[in-house]
Design an enzyme around this catalytic site. Sequence first.
Site, PDB file in Angstrom:
ATOM      1  N   GLU A 195       0.848  -1.199   0.000  1.00 15.95           N
ATOM      2  CA  GLU A 195       0.000   0.000   0.000  1.00 15.95           C
ATOM      3  C   GLU A 195       0.882   1.246   0.000  1.00 15.95           C
ATOM      4  O   GLU A 195       1.932   1.272   0.640  1.00 15.95           O
ATOM      5  CB  GLU A 195      -0.902  -0.019   1.241  1.00 15.95           C
ATOM      6  CG  GLU A 195      -1.951   1.058   1.288  1.00 15.95           C
ATOM      7  CD  GLU A 195      -2.911   0.875   2.464  1.00 15.95           C
ATOM      8  OE1 GLU A 195      -3.305   1.891   3.052  1.00 15.95           O
ATOM      9  OE2 GLU A 195      -3.244  -0.287   2.808  1.00 15.95           O
ATOM     10  N   THR A 240       1.437  10.405   5.021  1.00 20.07           N
ATOM     11  CA  THR A 240       1.881   9.431   4.020  1.00 20.07           C
ATOM     12  C   THR A 240       2.367   8.172   4.722  1.00 20.07           C
ATOM     13  O   THR A 240       2.842   8.218   5.855  1.00 20.07           O
ATOM     14  CB  THR A 240       3.019   9.991   3.145  1.00 20.07           C
ATOM     15  OG1 THR A 240       4.193  10.198   3.954  1.00 20.07           O
ATOM     16  CG2 THR A 240       2.614  11.314   2.493  1.00 20.07           C
ATOM     17  N   ARG A 258       8.261   5.964  20.157  1.00 19.41           N
ATOM     18  CA  ARG A 258       7.320   4.999  19.588  1.00 19.41           C
ATOM     19  C   ARG A 258       8.004   3.668  19.287  1.00 19.41           C
ATOM     20  O   ARG A 258       7.363   2.613  19.341  1.00 19.41           O
ATOM     21  CB  ARG A 258       6.726   5.586  18.312  1.00 19.41           C
ATOM     22  CG  ARG A 258       5.702   4.706  17.641  1.00 19.41           C
ATOM     23  CD  ARG A 258       5.171   5.368  16.385  1.00 19.41           C
ATOM     24  NE  ARG A 258       4.358   4.478  15.594  1.00 19.41           N
ATOM     25  CZ  ARG A 258       4.113   4.646  14.305  1.00 19.41           C
ATOM     26  NH1 ARG A 258       4.629   5.684  13.659  1.00 19.41           N
ATOM     27  NH2 ARG A 258       3.357   3.795  13.644  1.00 19.41           N
ATOM     28  N   GLY A 279      -4.809  13.922  17.590  1.00 20.69           N
ATOM     29  CA  GLY A 279      -4.837  12.642  18.286  1.00 20.69           C
ATOM     30  C   GLY A 279      -6.201  12.233  18.789  1.00 20.69           C
ATOM     31  O   GLY A 279      -6.315  11.395  19.680  1.00 20.69           O
ATOM     32  N   ARG A 290       5.352   3.372   8.601  1.00 25.99           N
ATOM     33  CA  ARG A 290       6.365   4.225   7.960  1.00 25.99           C
ATOM     34  C   ARG A 290       5.776   5.611   7.689  1.00 25.99           C
ATOM     35  O   ARG A 290       5.912   6.164   6.609  1.00 25.99           O
ATOM     36  CB  ARG A 290       6.840   3.589   6.664  1.00 25.99           C
ATOM     37  CG  ARG A 290       7.547   2.251   6.836  1.00 25.99           C
ATOM     38  CD  ARG A 290       8.156   1.791   5.528  1.00 25.99           C
ATOM     39  NE  ARG A 290       8.901   0.557   5.680  1.00 25.99           N
ATOM     40  CZ  ARG A 290       8.425  -0.655   5.351  1.00 25.99           C
ATOM     41  NH1 ARG A 290       7.202  -0.770   4.859  1.00 25.99           N
ATOM     42  NH2 ARG A 290       9.171  -1.730   5.503  1.00 25.99           N
ATOM     43  N   GLU A 323      -3.105  10.446   2.859  1.00 26.11           N
ATOM     44  CA  GLU A 323      -4.309  10.678   3.655  1.00 26.11           C
ATOM     45  C   GLU A 323      -4.300  12.136   4.107  1.00 26.11           C
ATOM     46  O   GLU A 323      -3.266  12.649   4.550  1.00 26.11           O
ATOM     47  CB  GLU A 323      -4.372   9.743   4.876  1.00 26.11           C
ATOM     48  CG  GLU A 323      -4.469   8.275   4.504  1.00 26.11           C
ATOM     49  CD  GLU A 323      -4.761   7.387   5.703  1.00 26.11           C
ATOM     50  OE1 GLU A 323      -4.781   7.898   6.846  1.00 26.11           O
ATOM     51  OE2 GLU A 323      -4.973   6.187   5.502  1.00 26.11           O
ATOM     52  N   ASP A 342     -11.671   9.601  16.151  1.00 26.59           N
ATOM     53  CA  ASP A 342     -10.998   8.979  17.293  1.00 26.59           C
ATOM     54  C   ASP A 342      -9.483   9.170  17.236  1.00 26.59           C
ATOM     55  O   ASP A 342      -8.797   8.929  18.227  1.00 26.59           O
ATOM     56  CB  ASP A 342     -11.352   7.488  17.378  1.00 26.59           C
ATOM     57  CG  ASP A 342     -11.031   6.725  16.109  1.00 26.59           C
ATOM     58  OD1 ASP A 342     -10.974   7.345  15.024  1.00 26.59           O
ATOM     59  OD2 ASP A 342     -10.844   5.497  16.185  1.00 26.59           O
TER      60      ASP A 342
END
Length: 268
Positions: free
Chosen positions: A82, A100, A256, A180, A110, A86, A175
């Site tokens: 994919e 992206t 993260r 966030g 990523r 967005e 959400d």
Amino acid sequence: MNAEGGNLHREFEITWGDGRARIHNNGGLLTLSLDRASGSGFRSKNEYLFGRIEIQIKLVAGNSAGTVATYYLSSEGPTHDEIDFEFLGNSSGEPYTLHTNVFSQGKGNREQQFFLWFDPTMDFHTYTILWNPQRIIFYVDETPIREFKNLERHGIPFPRSQAMRVYSSMWNADDWATRGGLVKTDWTKAPFTASYRSYKADACVWSGEASSCGSQDSNPSDKWWMTEELNATRMKRLRWVQKKYMVYNYCVDKMRFPEGLAPECNIS
């Protein structure tokens, strides 16, 4: 294969939305709407295995917080590939976030995110995905914003064996989409509508077992997208965008990824 400014009736099929996705102007314009009951979406009739695919999009004006408009390439199944654009909405006066991502063999994580250097709700702008065996490049109005290189020699999977369709959707993601998830969708402003036009696919069409780019005697110059890369001028432009407008980069997010950043992040 070249679909120049393509007739959207011919190129796309509406896949969901119960009338909220519509094609207008004899195939010249496609709109996707979102209300409290449902969003909407479409996909390309063709599947592609490499190409340069672009479309012009005009995003939701005003308070678009909580909404997401998408434009992406994707294969199917649990190990899908994919390539994502967005567009994450925001409160009136606040900038859209362009999100992206690249998935290979079902694995993403990523993300790179950007603010834009213009208001994407005032007019149509061109968003392009270049995908060939060597690299993926994301362009906005022909300005490169991101490059993801084929680093398979380092053991990093790259999307190059699964044909993908073009997809687009308009949906509610309050959400997580805006700050966030702190800012929710204001349904009194519905319906939220994004508009699409001027689709162009210079690409290898996949039909079951064969590619339209597959014949050995065809002229390789006809498939210029298979070798497209960034020249020095465009590399300079890419660095300018990433320095001034990038707001998130998975390659520096050690909070993260405490076990270590993705391997491609350490390869220049």
